[in-house]
Motif scaffolding. Structure first.
Motif, PDB file in Angstrom:
ATOM      1  N   LEU A   1      44.374  43.065  54.744  1.00 38.92           N
ATOM      2  CA  LEU A   1      44.622  43.620  53.412  1.00 38.92           C
ATOM      3  C   LEU A   1      43.323  44.040  52.735  1.00 38.92           C
ATOM      4  O   LEU A   1      43.281  45.033  52.000  1.00 38.92           O
ATOM      5  CB  LEU A   1      45.343  42.588  52.542  1.00 38.92           C
ATOM      6  N   ALA A   2      42.263  43.283  52.973  1.00 38.07           N
ATOM      7  CA  ALA A   2      40.973  43.609  52.361  1.00 38.07           C
ATOM      8  C   ALA A   2      40.475  44.976  52.806  1.00 38.07           C
ATOM      9  O   ALA A   2      39.723  45.636  52.084  1.00 38.07           O
ATOM     10  CB  ALA A   2      39.948  42.532  52.712  1.00 38.07           C
TER      11      ALA A   2
ATOM     12  N   MET B   1      27.609  43.218  51.372  1.00 36.34           N
ATOM     13  CA  MET B   1      27.434  44.066  50.189  1.00 36.34           C
ATOM     14  C   MET B   1      26.175  44.920  50.315  1.00 36.34           C
ATOM     15  O   MET B   1      26.175  46.108  49.973  1.00 36.34           O
ATOM     16  CB  MET B   1      27.348  43.207  48.926  1.00 36.34           C
ATOM     17  N   ALA B   2      25.111  44.328  50.805  1.00 37.23           N
ATOM     18  CA  ALA B   2      23.849  45.055  50.939  1.00 37.23           C
ATOM     19  C   ALA B   2      23.980  46.237  51.887  1.00 37.23           C
ATOM     20  O   ALA B   2      23.302  47.255  51.726  1.00 37.23           O
ATOM     21  CB  ALA B   2      22.754  44.107  51.423  1.00 37.23           C
ATOM     22  N   ARG B   3      24.865  46.126  52.856  1.00 35.32           N
ATOM     23  CA  ARG B   3      25.023  47.175  53.869  1.00 35.32           C
ATOM     24  C   ARG B   3      26.214  48.090  53.605  1.00 35.32           C
ATOM     25  O   ARG B   3      26.445  49.037  54.359  1.00 35.32           O
ATOM     26  CB  ARG B   3      25.188  46.524  55.244  1.00 35.32           C
ATOM     27  N   SER B   4      26.967  47.816  52.574  1.00 34.11           N
ATOM     28  CA  SER B   4      28.211  48.546  52.329  1.00 34.11           C
ATOM     29  C   SER B   4      27.958  49.931  51.745  1.00 34.11           C
ATOM     30  O   SER B   4      27.133  50.105  50.847  1.00 34.11           O
ATOM     31  CB  SER B   4      29.103  47.747  51.374  1.00 34.11           C
ATOM     32  N   GLU B   5      28.713  50.898  52.224  1.00 31.43           N
ATOM     33  CA  GLU B   5      28.639  52.268  51.714  1.00 31.43           C
ATOM     34  C   GLU B   5      29.324  52.406  50.359  1.00 31.43           C
ATOM     35  O   GLU B   5      29.118  53.399  49.659  1.00 31.43           O
ATOM     36  CB  GLU B   5      29.307  53.231  52.710  1.00 31.43           C
ATOM     37  N   VAL B   6      30.166  51.442  49.979  1.00 30.12           N
ATOM     38  CA  VAL B   6      30.968  51.597  48.762  1.00 30.12           C
ATOM     39  C   VAL B   6      30.443  50.771  47.589  1.00 30.12           C
ATOM     40  O   VAL B   6      31.039  50.766  46.516  1.00 30.12           O
ATOM     41  CB  VAL B   6      32.450  51.239  49.038  1.00 30.12           C
TER      42      VAL B   6
ATOM     43  N   VAL C   1      36.318  48.694  50.407  1.00 29.60           N
ATOM     44  CA  VAL C   1      36.905  49.330  49.220  1.00 29.60           C
ATOM     45  C   VAL C   1      36.015  49.154  47.992  1.00 29.60           C
ATOM     46  O   VAL C   1      35.199  48.234  47.923  1.00 29.60           O
ATOM     47  CB  VAL C   1      38.311  48.745  48.917  1.00 29.60           C
ATOM     48  N   GLU C   2      36.208  50.032  47.025  1.00 30.13           N
ATOM     49  CA  GLU C   2      35.488  49.918  45.758  1.00 30.13           C
ATOM     50  C   GLU C   2      36.118  48.821  44.907  1.00 30.13           C
ATOM     51  O   GLU C   2      37.336  48.639  44.908  1.00 30.13           O
ATOM     52  CB  GLU C   2      35.518  51.253  45.019  1.00 30.13           C
ATOM     53  N   LEU C   3      35.282  48.110  44.174  1.00 32.10           N
ATOM     54  CA  LEU C   3      35.745  46.987  43.367  1.00 32.10           C
ATOM     55  C   LEU C   3      35.364  47.178  41.905  1.00 32.10           C
ATOM     56  O   LEU C   3      34.427  47.919  41.576  1.00 32.10           O
ATOM     57  CB  LEU C   3      35.126  45.678  43.887  1.00 32.10           C
TER      58      LEU C   3
ATOM     59  N   THR D   1      45.999  47.291  45.026  1.00 33.31           N
ATOM     60  CA  THR D   1      45.743  47.531  43.607  1.00 33.31           C
ATOM     61  C   THR D   1      44.463  46.818  43.180  1.00 33.31           C
ATOM     62  O   THR D   1      43.935  45.960  43.898  1.00 33.31           O
ATOM     63  CB  THR D   1      46.911  47.007  42.759  1.00 33.31           C
ATOM     64  N   ALA D   2      43.988  47.157  41.977  1.00 37.95           N
ATOM     65  CA  ALA D   2      42.787  46.501  41.446  1.00 37.95           C
ATOM     66  C   ALA D   2      43.006  45.000  41.315  1.00 37.95           C
ATOM     67  O   ALA D   2      42.109  44.197  41.610  1.00 37.95           O
ATOM     68  CB  ALA D   2      42.418  47.113  40.101  1.00 37.95           C
ATOM     69  N   ALA D   3      44.201  44.610  40.889  1.00 39.77           N
ATOM     70  CA  ALA D   3      44.498  43.180  40.739  1.00 39.77           C
ATOM     71  C   ALA D   3      44.497  42.479  42.097  1.00 39.77           C
ATOM     72  O   ALA D   3      44.008  41.345  42.224  1.00 39.77           O
ATOM     73  CB  ALA D   3      45.849  43.000  40.048  1.00 39.77           C
ATOM     74  N   GLN D   4      45.038  43.139  43.107  1.00 38.64           N
ATOM     75  CA  GLN D   4      45.054  42.544  44.447  1.00 38.64           C
ATOM     76  C   GLN D   4      43.639  42.433  45.007  1.00 38.64           C
ATOM     77  O   GLN D   4      43.282  41.433  45.633  1.00 38.64           O
ATOM     78  CB  GLN D   4      45.945  43.381  45.367  1.00 38.64           C
ATOM     79  N   ARG D   5      42.812  43.425  44.751  1.00 40.73           N
ATOM     80  CA  ARG D   5      41.425  43.370  45.224  1.00 40.73           C
ATOM     81  C   ARG D   5      40.662  42.250  44.521  1.00 40.73           C
ATOM     82  O   ARG D   5      39.831  41.572  45.133  1.00 40.73           O
ATOM     83  CB  ARG D   5      40.738  44.716  44.991  1.00 40.73           C
ATOM     84  N   SER D   6      40.960  42.068  43.252  1.00 42.71           N
ATOM     85  CA  SER D   6      40.303  40.987  42.517  1.00 42.71           C
ATOM     86  C   SER D   6      40.685  39.632  43.102  1.00 42.71           C
ATOM     87  O   SER D   6      39.841  38.734  43.224  1.00 42.71           O
ATOM     88  CB  SER D   6      40.690  41.059  41.035  1.00 42.71           C
ATOM     89  N   ALA D   7      41.950  39.500  43.480  1.00 37.22           N
ATOM     90  CA  ALA D   7      42.393  38.249  44.104  1.00 37.22           C
ATOM     91  C   ALA D   7      41.711  38.046  45.450  1.00 37.22           C
ATOM     92  O   ALA D   7      41.276  36.937  45.788  1.00 37.22           O
ATOM     93  CB  ALA D   7      43.911  38.259  44.262  1.00 37.22           C
ATOM     94  N   LEU D   8      41.590  39.110  46.223  1.00 44.40           N
ATOM     95  CA  LEU D   8      40.934  39.017  47.529  1.00 44.40           C
ATOM     96  C   LEU D   8      39.441  38.731  47.378  1.00 44.40           C
ATOM     97  O   LEU D   8      38.837  38.084  48.239  1.00 44.40           O
ATOM     98  CB  LEU D   8      41.151  40.309  48.314  1.00 44.40           C
ATOM     99  N   ALA D   9      38.846  39.204  46.293  1.00 43.92           N
ATOM    100  CA  ALA D   9      37.425  38.939  46.044  1.00 43.92           C
ATOM    101  C   ALA D   9      37.166  37.460  45.795  1.00 43.92           C
ATOM    102  O   ALA D   9      36.027  36.995  45.917  1.00 43.92           O
ATOM    103  CB  ALA D   9      36.943  39.762  44.855  1.00 43.92           C
ATOM    104  N   GLN D  10      38.224  36.728  45.452  1.00 37.78           N
ATOM    105  CA  GLN D  10      38.099  35.289  45.211  1.00 37.78           C
ATOM    106  C   GLN D  10      38.730  34.469  46.337  1.00 37.78           C
ATOM    107  O   GLN D  10      38.931  33.261  46.197  1.00 37.78           O
ATOM    108  CB  GLN D  10      38.757  34.943  43.877  1.00 37.78           C
ATOM    109  N   ASP D  11      39.033  35.140  47.450  1.00 40.72           N
ATOM    110  CA  ASP D  11      39.645  34.442  48.577  1.00 40.72           C
ATOM    111  C   ASP D  11      38.701  33.343  49.074  1.00 40.72           C
ATOM    112  O   ASP D  11      37.481  33.544  49.133  1.00 40.72           O
ATOM    113  CB  ASP D  11      39.933  35.435  49.710  1.00 40.72           C
ATOM    114  N   PRO D  12      39.232  32.187  49.440  1.00 43.51           N
ATOM    115  CA  PRO D  12      38.365  31.093  49.895  1.00 43.51           C
ATOM    116  C   PRO D  12      37.708  31.333  51.251  1.00 43.51           C
ATOM    117  O   PRO D  12      36.750  30.640  51.604  1.00 43.51           O
ATOM    118  CB  PRO D  12      39.320  29.895  49.959  1.00 43.51           C
TER     119      PRO D  12
END
Length: 306
Positions: free
Chosen positions: A193-194, A245-250, A223-225, A200-211
């Motif tokens: 999913l990531a 993040m340092a290597r990410s194109e987005v 994806v853009e955040l 959606t933005a809300a789903q990405r925010s949840a994935l950004a906090q995935d353990p």
């Protein structure tokens, strides 16, 4: 020359070359090279193609099997050919009938089955067979179908194989499927999913906090955040996430600039040395199965050669 026939409408017949190859060779005349040239010639009559479908040479039969203008009487026996490469060629041929694709999707050889999944003639009736198949790779290829019927996608949400669910998560455009998979307890599914740009933005925010670190790392690469998520991740406890993040194109420039001051020198160096389009971004992609490299069939059991 007869006009090209349309898609086959029937199925049946014998193998087409067991014991009759010599007769076919005699009917078409010449050596293997001459018969192969006939099979390749776009002006060859359909009656001759039917004869060549029972040729003693697997190369000749495979050439017939690849022709989209081959008549049903030529392709039909090739669905049961002893040579897997011939059957695979029929499975890829968009002129192969649905009835014959249904036979091939249950073929004993995996490469033949997987070839059916990529055939543009494959319709819902074939996909319904695929969703029930014991072959998880076949179900995985089905999961990658962009316009998959909602009913079939819903069944794959509960597939027993985490790999199948991951591939569905990566490729689906169905918002209901994405929502359902967000609750999947298997990390690799959420990692899929990531990578999915339809979240959606809300789903990405949840994935950004995935353990799970791998989920967060895949997210920042793909994806853009929102700014709040980026600011949280720039201080992520995992070096792996910050390196991604340092290597990410987005990732936007101001976030990369902040990473240039990261306490981990490897992360800081990667951020400072980043160049867009330089290949630094190691985007994680879902596994894709179903195509062999050229020549991969050499020496495989179950195939014959001329």
């Amino acid at each position: 020359m007869m006009a090209p026939m349309g898609k086959q409408q029937d199925v049946g017949g014998s193998n087409g070359h067991g014991g009759s190859g010599a007769a076919a060779d005699g009917a078409t005349g010449g050596g293997v090279d001459a018969r192969l040239a006939l099979a390749q010639d776009p002006t060859t009559s359909q009656m001759t193609l039917i004869d060549l479908a029972s040729d003693s040479s697997a190369v000749v039969r495979k050439t017939v099997a690849t022709r989209t203008d081959a008549p049903a009487q030529a392709l039909r026996p090739l669905t049961r050919d002893a040579d897997r490469d011939v059957r695979e060629a029929v499975a890829r041929n968009p002129s192969t009938s649905i009835a014959n694709l249904r036979l091939l999707v249950a073929d004993a050889d995996r490469w033949v089955r997987w070839a059916v999944a990529g055939n543009p003639a494959c319709d819902e009736s074939i996909r319904r067979v695929m969703v029930e198949a014991p072959d998880k790779e076949l179900r995985g290829l089905l999961a990658e179908t962009r316009e998959l019927e909602p009913e079939l996608a819903a069944r794959l949400v509960d597939d027993v194989s985490p790999e199948v669910r991951e591939r569905l998560a990566t490729h689906t455009h169905n918002p209901d499927v994405i929502t359902a998979l967000m609750a999947d307890r298997t990390a690799r599914v959420r990692k899929g999913l990531a990578r999915n740009s339809r979240t959606t933005a809300a789903q990405r925010s949840a994935l950004a906090q995935d353990p799970v670190v791998d989920v967060r790392a895949a997210l920042v690469l793909a994806v853009e955040l929102d700014e709040a998520d980026l600011l949280r991740l720039v201080d992520d406890r995992s070096v792996q996430v910050r390196m991604a993040m340092a290597r990410s194109e987005v990732v936007p420039p101001h976030i990369r600039q902040a990473l240039g001051r990261d306490p981990d020198e490897m992360v800081a160096s990667a951020a400072r040395d980043f160049r867009p389009g330089s290949g630094n971004s190691s985007v994680v992609r879902a596994p894709r199965v179903g195509h062999r490299a050229s020549g991969a069939g050499r020496g495989r059991p179950g195939g014959t050669r001329p």
